[in-house]
Design a protein around this motif. Structure first.
Motif, mmCIF file in Angstrom:
data_model
loop_
_atom_site.group_PDB
_atom_site.id
_atom_site.type_symbol
_atom_site.label_atom_id
_atom_site.label_comp_id
_atom_site.label_asym_id
_atom_site.label_seq_id
_atom_site.Cartn_x
_atom_site.Cartn_y
_atom_site.Cartn_z
ATOM 1 N N GLY A 1 -6.301 -12.565 -7.772
ATOM 2 C CA GLY A 1 -5.962 -11.594 -8.795
ATOM 3 C C GLY A 1 -7.046 -11.448 -9.851
ATOM 4 N N MET B 1 -2.613 -2.428 10.386
ATOM 5 C CA MET B 1 -2.040 -1.124 10.754
ATOM 6 C C MET B 1 -1.550 -0.435 9.494
ATOM 7 N N GLN B 2 -1.674 0.852 9.466
ATOM 8 C CA GLN B 2 -1.263 1.635 8.297
ATOM 9 C C GLN B 2 0.170 1.341 7.895
ATOM 10 N N ASN B 3 1.064 1.170 8.903
ATOM 11 C CA ASN B 3 2.478 1.050 8.602
ATOM 12 C C ASN B 3 3.013 -0.365 8.644
ATOM 13 N N SER B 4 2.170 -1.341 8.712
ATOM 14 C CA SER B 4 2.618 -2.724 8.846
ATOM 15 C C SER B 4 3.347 -3.199 7.593
ATOM 16 N N ILE B 5 4.312 -4.097 7.756
ATOM 17 C CA ILE B 5 4.974 -4.648 6.572
ATOM 18 C C ILE B 5 4.006 -5.495 5.750
ATOM 19 N N PHE B 6 2.896 -5.908 6.384
ATOM 20 C CA PHE B 6 1.937 -6.714 5.635
ATOM 21 C C PHE B 6 1.110 -5.880 4.663
ATOM 22 N N VAL C 1 2.849 -4.218 2.424
ATOM 23 C CA VAL C 1 3.663 -4.418 1.222
ATOM 24 C C VAL C 1 3.991 -5.892 0.989
ATOM 25 N N LEU C 2 3.665 -6.719 1.976
ATOM 26 C CA LEU C 2 3.752 -8.180 1.778
ATOM 27 C C LEU C 2 2.326 -8.698 1.945
ATOM 28 N N GLY C 3 1.438 -8.118 1.200
ATOM 29 C CA GLY C 3 0.019 -8.431 1.299
ATOM 30 C C GLY C 3 -0.768 -7.311 0.646
ATOM 31 N N PRO C 4 -2.072 -7.419 0.473
ATOM 32 C CA PRO C 4 -2.868 -8.517 1.016
ATOM 33 C C PRO C 4 -2.749 -9.808 0.231
ATOM 34 N N VAL C 5 -3.159 -10.903 0.870
ATOM 35 C CA VAL C 5 -3.338 -12.157 0.160
ATOM 36 C C VAL C 5 -4.653 -11.986 -0.584
ATOM 37 N N MET C 6 -4.615 -12.165 -1.886
ATOM 38 C CA MET C 6 -5.812 -11.845 -2.654
ATOM 39 C C MET C 6 -5.946 -12.744 -3.872
ATOM 40 N N SER D 1 -6.200 -7.962 -10.272
ATOM 41 C CA SER D 1 -5.915 -6.558 -9.978
ATOM 42 C C SER D 1 -6.323 -6.180 -8.571
ATOM 43 N N SER D 2 -5.452 -5.489 -7.837
ATOM 44 C CA SER D 2 -5.831 -5.101 -6.468
ATOM 45 C C SER D 2 -7.026 -4.160 -6.475
#
Lengths: 290, 222
Positions: free
Chosen positions: B16, B2-7, B9-14, B18-19
């Motif tokens: 590295g 979802m656009q507004n999910s806290i995930f 800003v606590l995500g994505p799991v990636m 660089s995003s």
């Protein structure tokens, strides 16, 4: 969304006599259509990845993909273990976690972008170090991350989370704010104090530029994650000491956004200014850029 | 997500560093994997702008190959993707290119499947791990990868879009976005639809069965 800014959070918390994590979790369950238990599990999964990253290079150095950096988390750990430091064991341990997490990032390991890869060390370092030190329960850890998430949502939606748009103050500043609000809530501070800590974090790095050497997420990024942890720790303690932020959180967020837009593009992730154009940086750039 | 999910800003799991240059690149590669239905023999990657300049330092080259091998963004094997590709007999090459008036982080992929079929996909990494697929097989599009998608290639005929969307509605598939492109009136066209939920196999079969539909590709959430 049940809140769009800090004022909404405060109003809700005052009205319902609850914590920031309460409203954030309720909102998340609503918009993501998951139960509280599922949310808790998702957050603990994130916590697990953060924990692994924060410990991975404390004892074993891993070089970055570019070869430009690596080994600093280990150096710091050895220094902490020698028992002789200015900052003290607790803060430096948290900083070492941030640096390990960051080194996992630069060596193509798995991290949680919180809120970005460039600032990925700060929130994990602060939450994990406090969780260990005060032996937090799983529920407390989940709440800490939720509070951090809530502050992060507000800043990203009202300002920016991108270095290219807002400079390092947007990325590491936001991460520090998220971490500080979480720390304050865990330590029994009020929602107002949590927002004050978040505001102080942003004020402390107002105008901080994004000037990455060779355009890579390495230098000075790792050290900015280090100072980001210190910023969060300091701002949390100030707020818990009832030191108020003279400028409210929402206004500080808006100021950060405004300042970001006023930064010239040379100082917003283009590697065309700041330390990125120092002679030593240009030497490093030659080695890694085609 | 979802656009507004806290995930967000606590995500994505990636993986590295660089995003935009790693995680975003990996998702673009994976879009190529989807468009080829997982059957890739060779890929020629043409990198534009910033993507080209910092390719190795950001692991963009490893992320792209990881993506075309179908790896997920959090897969630690991304770091070893070149070796894994070699073991699987998948060949690839990288070159710098000027792709025109596109985002600074854009890549064009010329894909060859095992039967020699050629595919083309071009996409940009627009920041924070977000991507935009802007061209598939010569037709422009605008796919974010945040939702499952279906690309229906067909002849430009009256009522075609209505027939496709009716099938989706019958299977309770809600449409997030829809874009229709055609190379000329009555000629080959492409309808690209992003949906809330994955489109079931039976629904795809029905779409493929529509008169004047040439083929159909599905894309999972990237």
């Amino acid at each position: 969304m049940m809140y769009k800014n800090g004022k909404d959070l405060l109003d809700y918390c005052n009205k319902h006599n609850c914590k920031i994590s309460d409203i954030v979790m309720e909102n998340e369950c609503k918009i993501s259509q998951i139960s509280k238990e599922e949310l808790g599990k998702k957050l603990m999964d994130v916590y697990g990845i953060m924990t692994d990253a924060c410990h991975k290079t404390l004892e074993k150095a891993i070089p970055s993909v570019s070869g430009l950096t690596g080994g600093d988390a280990k150096r710091l750990t050895e220094y902490i273990n020698s028992g002789d430091s200015l900052c003290g064991k607790e803060l430096l341990t948290a900083v070492s976690y941030a640096m390990s997490c960051f080194e996992v990032n630069t060596s193509m390991g798995r991290i949680v972008a919180a809120p970005t890869a460039g600032s990925c060390g700060i929130v994990p370092a602060v939450v994990i170090s406090i969780a260990n030190r005060f032996q937090l329960s799983e529920e407390e850890i989940v709440r800490a991350l939720a509070t951090a998430g809530g502050i992060g949502q507000i800043i990203s939606q009202n300002a920016t989370v991108s270095g290219a748009e807002g400079g390092c103050q947007a990325e590491c500043g936001e991460a520090s704010s998220m971490a500080a609000a979480a720390a304050v809530e865990i330590r029994g501070g009020s929602p107002q104090q949590a927002l004050d800590a978040a505001a102080i974090c942003l004020k402390n790095v107002m105008g901080l530029v994004c000037d990455p050497v060779a355009g890579l997420v390495e230098i000075p990024c790792e050290k900015r994650n280090a100072i980001g942890v210190a910023n969060a720790y300091l701002s949390s303690d100030l707020a818990l000491a009832s030191v108020r932020s003279n400028i409210p959180f929402d206004e500080t967020v808006e100021a950060m956004y405004r300042v970001g837009r006023q930064l010239p593009m040379e100082l917003r992730e283009t590697a065309m200014g700041g330390i990125a154009t120092c002679p030593s940086a240009l030497c490093m750039r030659k080695k890694v850029i085609k | 997500m979802m656009q507004n999910s806290i995930f967000n800003v606590l995500g994505p799991v990636m993986i590295g560093p660089s995003s935009s240059h790693t995680a975003g690149a990996q998702r673009l590669g994976r879009a190529g994997y989807m468009v080829a239905n997982g059957d890739i023999k060779d890929v020629r990657f043409r990198l534009h702008g910033s993507f080209a300049k910092t390719c190795q330092g950001h692991g963009t080259d490893k992320a792209l190959v990881g993506g075309i091998l179908g790896m997920q963004p959090w897969d630690s094997n991304i770091k070893f993707s070149h070796k894994i590709a070699q073991e699987k007999g998948v060949t690839f090459s990288f070159e710098e290119a000027d792709l025109g008036d596109v985002h600074p982080n854009t890549v064009a992929m010329d894909i060859t499947k095992s039967d020699g079929t050629k595919l083309f996909i071009m996409g940009s990494s627009i920041g924070g791990g977000s991507i935009k697929i802007i061209n598939i097989n010569g037709l422009s599009c605008d796919i974010t990868g945040d939702y499952p998608a279906v690309i229906v290639n067909h002849l430009d005929k009256l009522g075609m879009v209505s027939t496709i969307t009716k099938i989706l509605a019958e299977h309770s598939i809600n449409i997030v976005s829809l874009k229709n492109n055609r190379s000329g009136k009555g000629e080959v066209a492409s309808t690209i639809i992003e949906t809330d939920d994955k489109i079931p196999e039976i629904c795809i079969k029905q779409i493929v069965g529509i008169k004047d539909v040439l083929n159909c590709q599905t894309m999972e959430r990237l």
